[in-house]
Design a protein around this motif. Structure first.
Motif, PDB file in Angstrom:
ATOM      1  N   ASN A  35       0.833  -1.198   0.000  1.00 34.15           N
ATOM      2  CA  ASN A  35       0.000   0.000   0.000  1.00 34.15           C
ATOM      3  C   ASN A  35       0.869   1.250   0.000  1.00 34.15           C
ATOM      4  N   PHE A  36       0.372   2.302  -0.676  1.00 28.66           N
ATOM      5  CA  PHE A  36       1.025   3.603  -0.530  1.00 28.66           C
ATOM      6  C   PHE A  36       0.545   4.214   0.784  1.00 28.66           C
ATOM      7  N   VAL A  37       1.490   4.583   1.625  1.00 22.23           N
ATOM      8  CA  VAL A  37       1.170   5.186   2.919  1.00 22.23           C
ATOM      9  C   VAL A  37       2.120   6.346   3.156  1.00 22.23           C
ATOM     10  N   LEU A  38       1.571   7.432   3.663  1.00 21.50           N
ATOM     11  CA  LEU A  38       2.385   8.586   4.065  1.00 21.50           C
ATOM     12  C   LEU A  38       2.004   8.929   5.497  1.00 21.50           C
ATOM     13  N   GLY A  39       2.990   9.265   6.298  1.00 22.30           N
ATOM     14  CA  GLY A  39       2.715   9.611   7.691  1.00 22.30           C
ATOM     15  C   GLY A  39       3.790  10.505   8.267  1.00 22.30           C
ATOM     16  N   LEU A  40       3.684  10.771   9.551  1.00 22.74           N
ATOM     17  CA  LEU A  40       4.581  11.698  10.243  1.00 22.74           C
ATOM     18  C   LEU A  40       5.597  10.961  11.102  1.00 22.74           C
ATOM     19  N   THR A  97     -13.965   9.033   3.564  1.00 24.15           N
ATOM     20  CA  THR A  97     -12.558   9.118   3.201  1.00 24.15           C
ATOM     21  C   THR A  97     -12.323   8.604   1.789  1.00 24.15           C
ATOM     22  N   GLU A  98     -11.211   9.034   1.251  1.00 28.97           N
ATOM     23  CA  GLU A  98     -10.847   8.628  -0.102  1.00 28.97           C
ATOM     24  C   GLU A  98      -9.366   8.291  -0.104  1.00 28.97           C
ATOM     25  N   SER A  99      -9.005   7.073  -0.383  1.00 31.02           N
ATOM     26  CA  SER A  99      -7.617   6.633  -0.328  1.00 31.02           C
ATOM     27  C   SER A  99      -6.802   7.253  -1.456  1.00 31.02           C
ATOM     28  N   VAL A 100      -5.580   7.682  -1.111  1.00 28.47           N
ATOM     29  CA  VAL A 100      -4.655   8.215  -2.109  1.00 28.47           C
ATOM     30  C   VAL A 100      -3.734   7.077  -2.532  1.00 28.47           C
ATOM     31  N   ARG A 101      -3.534   6.904  -3.833  1.00 29.26           N
ATOM     32  CA  ARG A 101      -2.798   5.739  -4.339  1.00 29.26           C
ATOM     33  C   ARG A 101      -1.326   6.014  -4.588  1.00 29.26           C
ATOM     34  N   ASN A 102      -0.939   7.296  -4.682  1.00 28.63           N
ATOM     35  CA  ASN A 102       0.476   7.602  -4.898  1.00 28.63           C
ATOM     36  C   ASN A 102       0.800   8.962  -4.306  1.00 28.63           C
ATOM     37  N   LEU A 103       2.081   9.265  -4.258  1.00 29.75           N
ATOM     38  CA  LEU A 103       2.548  10.487  -3.620  1.00 29.75           C
ATOM     39  C   LEU A 103       2.011  11.738  -4.300  1.00 29.75           C
ATOM     40  N   GLY A 143       9.517  14.961  10.434  1.00 29.97           N
ATOM     41  CA  GLY A 143       9.510  14.742   8.990  1.00 29.97           C
ATOM     42  C   GLY A 143       8.371  13.823   8.592  1.00 29.97           C
ATOM     43  N   ILE A 144       8.519  13.164   7.434  1.00 31.08           N
ATOM     44  CA  ILE A 144       7.481  12.263   6.935  1.00 31.08           C
ATOM     45  C   ILE A 144       8.096  10.923   6.549  1.00 31.08           C
ATOM     46  N   PHE A 145       7.271   9.872   6.574  1.00 30.89           N
ATOM     47  CA  PHE A 145       7.696   8.573   6.066  1.00 30.89           C
ATOM     48  C   PHE A 145       6.745   8.165   4.944  1.00 30.89           C
ATOM     49  N   ILE A 146       7.259   7.334   4.034  1.00 26.26           N
ATOM     50  CA  ILE A 146       6.479   6.909   2.869  1.00 26.26           C
ATOM     51  C   ILE A 146       6.760   5.437   2.608  1.00 26.26           C
ATOM     52  N   THR A 147       5.727   4.679   2.342  1.00 26.52           N
ATOM     53  CA  THR A 147       5.899   3.327   1.785  1.00 26.52           C
ATOM     54  C   THR A 147       5.245   3.330   0.412  1.00 26.52           C
ATOM     55  N   SER A 148       6.022   2.981  -0.612  1.00 19.60           N
ATOM     56  CA  SER A 148       5.502   2.988  -1.988  1.00 19.60           C
ATOM     57  C   SER A 148       6.433   2.166  -2.869  1.00 19.60           C
ATOM     58  N   ASP A 149       5.979   1.896  -4.088  1.00 22.39           N
ATOM     59  CA  ASP A 149       6.839   1.147  -5.009  1.00 22.39           C
ATOM     60  C   ASP A 149       7.668   2.073  -5.882  1.00 22.39           C
ATOM     61  N   GLU A 150       7.417   3.397  -5.843  1.00 21.34           N
ATOM     62  CA  GLU A 150       8.224   4.336  -6.628  1.00 21.34           C
ATOM     63  C   GLU A 150       9.488   4.722  -5.862  1.00 21.34           C
ATOM     64  N   ASP A 151      10.489   5.151  -6.591  1.00 20.79           N
ATOM     65  CA  ASP A 151      11.705   5.685  -5.985  1.00 20.79           C
ATOM     66  C   ASP A 151      11.499   7.194  -5.813  1.00 20.79           C
ATOM     67  N   VAL A 152      11.058   7.581  -4.644  1.00 19.30           N
ATOM     68  CA  VAL A 152      10.664   8.980  -4.423  1.00 19.30           C
ATOM     69  C   VAL A 152      11.844   9.939  -4.420  1.00 19.30           C
ATOM     70  N   PHE A 153      13.066   9.410  -4.311  1.00 21.01           N
ATOM     71  CA  PHE A 153      14.241  10.282  -4.261  1.00 21.01           C
ATOM     72  C   PHE A 153      14.822  10.570  -5.643  1.00 21.01           C
ATOM     73  N   ASP A 172      12.860  10.423  -8.781  1.00 23.97           N
ATOM     74  CA  ASP A 172      11.888  11.038  -9.682  1.00 23.97           C
ATOM     75  C   ASP A 172      11.727  12.527  -9.341  1.00 23.97           C
ATOM     76  N   PRO A 173      11.968  13.459 -10.301  1.00 20.95           N
ATOM     77  CA  PRO A 173      11.862  14.904 -10.032  1.00 20.95           C
ATOM     78  C   PRO A 173      10.472  15.316  -9.548  1.00 20.95           C
ATOM     79  N   ASN A 174       9.431  14.679 -10.090  1.00 18.51           N
ATOM     80  CA  ASN A 174       8.071  15.038  -9.687  1.00 18.51           C
ATOM     81  C   ASN A 174       7.817  14.674  -8.227  1.00 18.51           C
ATOM     82  N   HIS A 175       8.302  13.500  -7.833  1.00 18.28           N
ATOM     83  CA  HIS A 175       8.140  13.089  -6.450  1.00 18.28           C
ATOM     84  C   HIS A 175       8.987  13.960  -5.519  1.00 18.28           C
ATOM     85  N   PHE A 176      10.179  14.326  -5.968  1.00 17.72           N
ATOM     86  CA  PHE A 176      11.050  15.192  -5.180  1.00 17.72           C
ATOM     87  C   PHE A 176      10.373  16.548  -4.926  1.00 17.72           C
ATOM     88  N   SER A 177       9.756  17.104  -5.981  1.00 17.00           N
ATOM     89  CA  SER A 177       9.051  18.385  -5.838  1.00 17.00           C
ATOM     90  C   SER A 177       7.865  18.263  -4.884  1.00 17.00           C
TER      91      SER A 177
END
Length: 464
Positions: A23-28, A65-71, A98-108, A110-115
């Motif tokens: 699952n994509f998850v974002l948290g603190l 609620t509405e689940s978010v599927r990606n960053l 800060g924040i933590f993320i679990t996802s299948d993308e490389d968030v570091f 990809d420029p879009n994810h970095f932004s």
């Protein structure tokens, strides 16, 4: 030098739980920074975004609620609002790191994810900076953590980025270490009593409760910042580590060879006499006053190698943060912020503090008058992603407000109103008394001269 962060092992299990589900998850990331070490205490998943146009104080317990599927689909405002609510639950010295993320993308990479990461962290920083009395941001460093676990490889990567700056932000590597044993904390308890009177000037629109609370908060901040802190009744050197005080206390208090560390240290805050006097004296014609009275319970948890000066700052932060949190929650719950000038006596009771366990320490929540401990379970589940029982909630650190003084004032006011309205009633009685006296006088005259009056009336009738 690479920044090193220490975290309990259950945080790794928490990440793996979501990564395994793919699952994509974002948290603190919640933690504490001291000169000795940076410790993480908990990871809190951000709740799914609500299907609403705006983010408000009430959105966490209302709509669907509405689940978010990606960053890229994450709402910066929603994550920042979560950080604001969680900050209220943190004791002094603890911050959103800060924040933590679990996802299948490389968030570091990809420029879009970095932004997107930069936008989220900057929005959090801006939101937490909007109220200085919340101490939302760590004052000595603007670097925030980004912890990522790949749902496919389960590889964990942590980096940091500077926020609140217009400069181009680059990521720095961070070494994240998991501790197999539970982190030990030194607890410091303080009860700070408020008993002050503030002037009230009524405007045409009425009295703004929010403005009056802001005035109280400003004065309380200055007073507490100028206060001197004693630990266990003694003034300590600010450079001493807390664990040194513990060792000294062991040697003094017991002859036993082995003894556990004291459960807590008692903290007292004293305001120097010269600082308790106002800088200037000003004459004001006031329409009333606010009597702000009560006791704030403070429980702060520090890394044992932290210094006394760091502990002092944490305790002071905790008291002011707690006041700011309660005032904000109370004002948000009001139907109308303005009190009418006709209201002689008004009683405001902000929510009281309760403690909720997180690992080996306690965070806090707030209960409004009449609310049961079960209400805290909802907040803990929603905001901290934790399951606790009602018995885990510590409710006796603060008692409900004593309304006896208010009831007495209310009775006095009612008595005054009963006596004053009736200034009109007393005038009526005065006039009635005069009229009755005139009537008695006329009747007396009539009786006294009855024979003469009868003869006079007979003569008149004879003539006619």
């Amino acid at each position: 030098m690479v920044r090193t962060v220490y975290s309990p092992e259950h945080c790794l299990q928490y990440l793996e739980q979501y990564a395994t589900q793919e699952n994509f998850v974002l948290g603190l990331i919640l933690g504490q920074i001291t000169d000795a070490r940076e410790n993480i205490i908990h990871l809190a998943r951000t709740p799914d975004d609500k299907t609403a146009d705006t983010v408000s104080e009430e959105t966490y317990d209302s709509q669907k609620t509405e689940s978010v599927r990606n960053l890229l689909g994450v709402s910066e405002a929603w994550v920042a609002d979560h950080a604001k609510h969680v900050t209220r639950m943190l004791p002094g010295g603890m911050f959103v790191q800060g924040i933590f993320i679990t996802s299948d993308e490389d968030v570091f990479e990809d420029p879009n994810h970095f932004s997107k990461i930069k936008a989220v962290l900057n929005f959090i920083h801006k939101t937490l900076s909007s109220n200085q009395y919340m101490f939302g941001n760590y004052p000595h460093m603007n670097e925030r953590l980004i912890l990522h676990m790949s749902t496919s490889t389960k590889v964990l990567t942590c980096k940091s980025i500077e926020v609140g700056s217009s400069k181009t932000m680059s990521m720095k590597p961070v070494e994240w270490k998991f501790l197999p044993k539970m982190q030990q904390w030194q607890r410091l308890d303080c009860y700070y009593e408020f008993d002050d009177v503030y002037p009230v000037i009524v405007k045409k629109s009425g009295i703004s409760v929010k403005q009056q609370f802001q005035q109280i908060l400003e004065v309380a901040y200055k007073t507490i910042q100028s206060s001197v802190m004693f630990i266990d009744g003694e003034l300590k050197d600010g450079s001493d580590a807390l664990e040194q005080l513990i060792k000294k206390k062991r040697l003094k208090s017991s002859t036993k060879t082995t003894q556990d560390a004291p459960k807590s240290m008692h903290v007292s805050l004293f305001v120097p006499f010269e600082n308790s006097l106002p800088e200037t004296v000003e004459y004001l014609e006031c329409d009333g006053n606010i009597h702000f009275s009560g006791v704030v319970s403070s429980s702060v948890f520090m890394y044992p190698k932290a210094t006394v000066s760091e502990a002092i700052a944490a305790v002071k932060q905790d008291i002011i943060r707690s006041l700011a949190s309660r005032f904000t929650m109370h004002c948000d719950a009001l139907i109308d912020d303005n009190l009418l000038p006709e209201e002689k006596v008004c009683f405001n009771e902000p929510p009281r503090r309760v403690l909720v366990p997180v690992g080996s320490l306690y965070l806090c929540d707030y209960l409004f008058p009449g609310e049961a401990p079960a209400e805290a379970l909802l907040s803990v589940k929603e905001l901290l992603d934790l399951q606790i029982t009602e018995g885990d909630v510590v409710c006796d650190v603060e008692t409900p407000a004593d309304t006896s003084e208010f009831d007495a004032l209310d009775r006095d006011t009612s008595s005054e109103e009963l006596l004053a309205t009736p200034q009109e009633a007393s005038q009526f009685m005065y006039i009635t008394g005069i009229c009755f006296a005139m009537f008695v006088l006329i009747v007396s005259i009539f009786i006294h001269y009855y024979d003469a009056i009868v003869q006079f009336m007979g003569k008149l009738l004879t003539r006619s």
